[in-house]
Design an enzyme around this catalytic site. Sequence first.
Site, mmCIF file in Angstrom:
data_model
loop_
_atom_site.group_PDB
_atom_site.id
_atom_site.type_symbol
_atom_site.label_atom_id
_atom_site.label_comp_id
_atom_site.label_asym_id
_atom_site.label_seq_id
_atom_site.Cartn_x
_atom_site.Cartn_y
_atom_site.Cartn_z
ATOM 1 N N GLU A 273 0.821 -1.208 0.000
ATOM 2 C CA GLU A 273 0.000 0.000 0.000
ATOM 3 C C GLU A 273 0.858 1.263 0.000
ATOM 4 O OE1 GLU A 273 -4.168 -1.539 2.001
ATOM 5 O OE2 GLU A 273 -2.725 -0.549 3.306
ATOM 6 N N GLU B 44 -6.159 -7.787 -1.279
ATOM 7 C CA GLU B 44 -6.746 -7.624 0.047
ATOM 8 C C GLU B 44 -8.203 -7.223 -0.125
ATOM 9 O OE1 GLU B 44 -4.832 -5.231 3.008
ATOM 10 O OE2 GLU B 44 -2.819 -5.835 2.355
#
Length: 469
Positions: free
Chosen positions: A174, A368
């Site tokens: 991320e 995710e």
Amino acid sequence: MNTMRNGFPEGFYWGGAIAANQAEGAYLEDGKLPSTADIKARGFFGGLRRDADYYPTHRAIDFYHRYKEDLALFGEAGFNIFRTSINWTRIFPTGEEDVPNEKGLQYYEDLFREAKKNGMTMMITISHYETPLNLVDKYGGWDNRKFIDFYLKFVRTIATRFKGMVKFWLTFNEIGNAAVIPICWDAAGLHPESENLEQRMYQAAHHQFVASALATKMIHEIDPDTQVGAMIAYKTVYPYTCKVEDVKAAEAAKRKEYFFSDVQARGYYPAYIWRYFEENGIRIAMERGDEEIIRAYPIDFITFSYYRSRVVSADYEEPAEKTTDTLEGLVNPYLPKTDWGWTVDPDGLRLALNELYDRYQLPLFVVENGLGARDTVEADGRIHDSYRIDYMSAHIKAMREAVKDGVDLRGYTMWGPIDIVSNGTGQMSKRYGIVYVDLDDDGNGTGNRSKKDSFAWYQQVIASNGEIL
């Protein structure tokens, strides 16, 4: 010619994803030393503290010692891919050693072999919200260019040792969150009380871009059969109203997130970010050759997390009473919410897949996605988590629609297939898994594993390649 796909392609990757620092525990075992993740008192929101009474990640779910039984459960569910990370300080405890820690390397080699035995391809995140604490103490954060060399030493070591064992590498987890979520800055050594924080953040991002490009080059040279990808956090953005100001604010928010994948996928800094830098007094220190490196070694594919969408307004004063999460914007009155106030928006995932594929024309993975919820263990030991099944089913249906739209989607790894410590809150009670772990927020419990209703459901989803939901 009609080329519409009817469903997920043959060979689609189904599995799950965890992070080493949220699952392994054993934080000082076999030569490992602390990372920034090891001094989170209660997740990101607790900040980095060296004097807390309890750190939930120190024991976590003891995946370090129990990975064989956990991987056997994933194999039983039918996983053909497993995503985890490599704890940097298991390999280089201080980050400065010339010789890596053999016990750490052997642990991951054994783990990868066990995963393969259970039918799983490996996807590895190289840096997942953790940095050797020694490096942060001595050199600050990623805004210090020295971190590039420390990182590349780590990359060369693991890429060489695990050649042929890892199919997909992700350089940073991320990576764009540093731009939009201040609680993520600690992972890069950027403390919120620092002066010129935005300047430091973008300088740190530049060093990570250079490191990611050089890591991509290095990994391809070491193992030409593997691929290297970016991993971004993606939240579909909606304007609060159709006022032009709100639409412009939403577009600006999108660009702030796109910046990170734009650089890694396209190989250059987009024009819009240079304007932003100029208007906000940000000066990025680049060395000669940095831009050429970034351009020469873009990533092969894009992975992203998707849990929710967000709503943006140009004027936060007017709808202030609707603000539920100051980090994420405004409440969307048309969407349900989770126990933790996150919006549930499967249609936003379809939009995300289309937006990302239209923009980059690169293969995509959803690495995710899942529902953090409080689970109740019944008297007979069963966990009836129909809410998790509903959430995942709706999002997988949205992925299937995106595939029909023409998106080149390669795989789906649900977040936390086994309950792990929440990175945001440090809680065990915020559970994502299809496998339950008997531990509470204070570390009490047996640690025993048991299947939830969602286990058999996901097993069926995988066996049918996403047709039976």
